[in-house]
Design a protein around this motif. Sequence first.
Motif, PDB file in Angstrom:
ATOM      1  N   LEU A 117       9.845  22.356  38.697  1.00 23.27           N
ATOM      2  CA  LEU A 117       9.823  22.308  39.926  1.00 23.27           C
ATOM      3  C   LEU A 117       8.599  23.175  40.685  1.00 23.27           C
ATOM      4  O   LEU A 117       8.514  24.304  40.207  1.00 23.27           O
ATOM      5  CB  LEU A 117      11.244  22.637  40.517  1.00 23.27           C
ATOM      6  CG  LEU A 117      12.443  21.891  39.951  1.00 23.27           C
ATOM      7  CD1 LEU A 117      13.594  22.274  40.445  1.00 23.27           C
ATOM      8  CD2 LEU A 117      12.299  20.563  40.428  1.00 23.27           C
ATOM      9  N   SER A 118       8.146  22.744  41.786  1.00 26.67           N
ATOM     10  CA  SER A 118       7.100  23.499  42.413  1.00 26.67           C
ATOM     11  C   SER A 118       7.532  24.915  42.896  1.00 26.67           C
ATOM     12  O   SER A 118       8.596  25.012  43.322  1.00 26.67           O
ATOM     13  CB  SER A 118       6.625  22.569  43.586  1.00 26.67           C
ATOM     14  OG  SER A 118       6.194  21.380  43.226  1.00 26.67           O
ATOM     15  N   LEU A 119       6.368  25.450  43.153  1.00 25.16           N
ATOM     16  CA  LEU A 119       6.696  27.057  43.544  1.00 25.16           C
ATOM     17  C   LEU A 119       6.930  26.717  45.117  1.00 25.16           C
ATOM     18  O   LEU A 119       6.623  25.732  45.851  1.00 25.16           O
ATOM     19  CB  LEU A 119       5.608  27.790  43.281  1.00 25.16           C
ATOM     20  CG  LEU A 119       4.193  27.742  43.915  1.00 25.16           C
ATOM     21  CD1 LEU A 119       3.513  28.921  43.941  1.00 25.16           C
ATOM     22  CD2 LEU A 119       3.351  26.539  43.321  1.00 25.16           C
ATOM     23  N   THR A 120       7.504  27.690  45.559  1.00 31.19           N
ATOM     24  CA  THR A 120       8.031  27.869  47.053  1.00 31.19           C
ATOM     25  C   THR A 120       6.591  28.400  48.062  1.00 31.19           C
ATOM     26  O   THR A 120       5.853  28.876  47.391  1.00 31.19           O
ATOM     27  CB  THR A 120       9.178  28.564  47.526  1.00 31.19           C
ATOM     28  OG1 THR A 120       8.872  29.886  47.083  1.00 31.19           O
ATOM     29  CG2 THR A 120      10.348  28.008  46.654  1.00 31.19           C
ATOM     30  N   LEU A 121       6.715  28.090  49.207  1.00 35.03           N
ATOM     31  CA  LEU A 121       5.929  28.564  50.260  1.00 35.03           C
ATOM     32  C   LEU A 121       5.679  30.257  50.101  1.00 35.03           C
ATOM     33  O   LEU A 121       4.762  31.023  50.032  1.00 35.03           O
ATOM     34  CB  LEU A 121       6.281  28.292  51.717  1.00 35.03           C
ATOM     35  CG  LEU A 121       5.223  28.713  52.644  1.00 35.03           C
ATOM     36  CD1 LEU A 121       3.744  28.699  52.220  1.00 35.03           C
ATOM     37  CD2 LEU A 121       5.424  28.422  54.198  1.00 35.03           C
ATOM     38  N   ALA A 122       7.039  30.743  49.891  1.00 35.60           N
ATOM     39  CA  ALA A 122       7.156  32.259  49.851  1.00 35.60           C
ATOM     40  C   ALA A 122       6.443  32.772  48.272  1.00 35.60           C
ATOM     41  O   ALA A 122       5.826  33.934  48.588  1.00 35.60           O
ATOM     42  CB  ALA A 122       8.473  32.633  49.842  1.00 35.60           C
ATOM     43  N   GLU A 123       6.675  31.898  47.267  1.00 35.80           N
ATOM     44  CA  GLU A 123       5.855  32.453  46.149  1.00 35.80           C
ATOM     45  C   GLU A 123       4.371  32.220  46.206  1.00 35.80           C
ATOM     46  O   GLU A 123       3.636  33.226  45.749  1.00 35.80           O
ATOM     47  CB  GLU A 123       6.335  31.564  44.951  1.00 35.80           C
ATOM     48  CG  GLU A 123       7.957  31.877  44.490  1.00 35.80           C
ATOM     49  CD  GLU A 123       8.532  30.853  43.815  1.00 35.80           C
ATOM     50  OE1 GLU A 123       9.005  31.370  42.768  1.00 35.80           O
ATOM     51  OE2 GLU A 123       8.172  29.556  43.791  1.00 35.80           O
ATOM     52  N   ALA A 124       4.149  31.230  46.980  1.00 35.12           N
ATOM     53  CA  ALA A 124       2.607  30.835  47.207  1.00 35.12           C
ATOM     54  C   ALA A 124       1.961  32.098  47.990  1.00 35.12           C
ATOM     55  O   ALA A 124       0.828  32.504  47.697  1.00 35.12           O
ATOM     56  CB  ALA A 124       2.429  29.516  47.829  1.00 35.12           C
ATOM     57  N   LYS A 125       2.800  32.449  48.975  1.00 30.25           N
ATOM     58  CA  LYS A 125       2.292  33.518  49.830  1.00 30.25           C
ATOM     59  C   LYS A 125       2.079  34.928  49.020  1.00 30.25           C
ATOM     60  O   LYS A 125       1.233  35.450  49.245  1.00 30.25           O
ATOM     61  CB  LYS A 125       3.200  33.821  51.026  1.00 30.25           C
ATOM     62  CG  LYS A 125       2.927  32.672  52.105  1.00 30.25           C
ATOM     63  CD  LYS A 125       4.108  32.995  53.260  1.00 30.25           C
ATOM     64  CE  LYS A 125       3.728  32.022  54.133  1.00 30.25           C
ATOM     65  NZ  LYS A 125       4.748  32.237  55.405  1.00 30.25           N
TER      66      LYS A 125
END
Length: 162
Positions: A33-41
């Motif tokens: 499952l894709s990483l979240t926006l928070a993780e990307a940040k």
Amino acid sequence: MTVDVANEQTRSVAQDVGDVAAPPVLVPVPYGLSLTLAEAKSVVHAAEEFARERGWPMVIAVVDSACQLILLHRMDQAQLGSIEVSRQKAETAVAFRRPTAVFQEALTQGGIHLRLLGMNNLTPLEGGLPLLRNGAVVGGIGVSGMQSDQDVQVALAGAGAL
């Protein structure tokens, strides 16, 4: 995330056939499952801090497990040409589930490896890494702006935040 360079994001499974050992079989790392926006940040923040400490103006791209852009960050004075290159590095790392350095190294060997140059969906420049969670590819980071060996250092710093 820990990047195991020796593993190159693939698992080697040895098989024995009688008394003769068969060559290793490469088992690809699964997609998750894709990483979240928070993780990307958090990945981008860690990469930017590493680059800033060294005075390296970078472009940092993070894509999800389907190679779709989540976050693109251009530091002040980062060269404009690096915007597209960083995204392409991240996409290559996810699409092929391995660091882009693998392709750069293959090209240095020449010969049959030069056929990689005919692929329009591959960027053979160091600085792209798959992002892993629980052993699955959940995204990728691509960094461009300096020399490739510096780009990958920044990518590793970002990947370490996941």
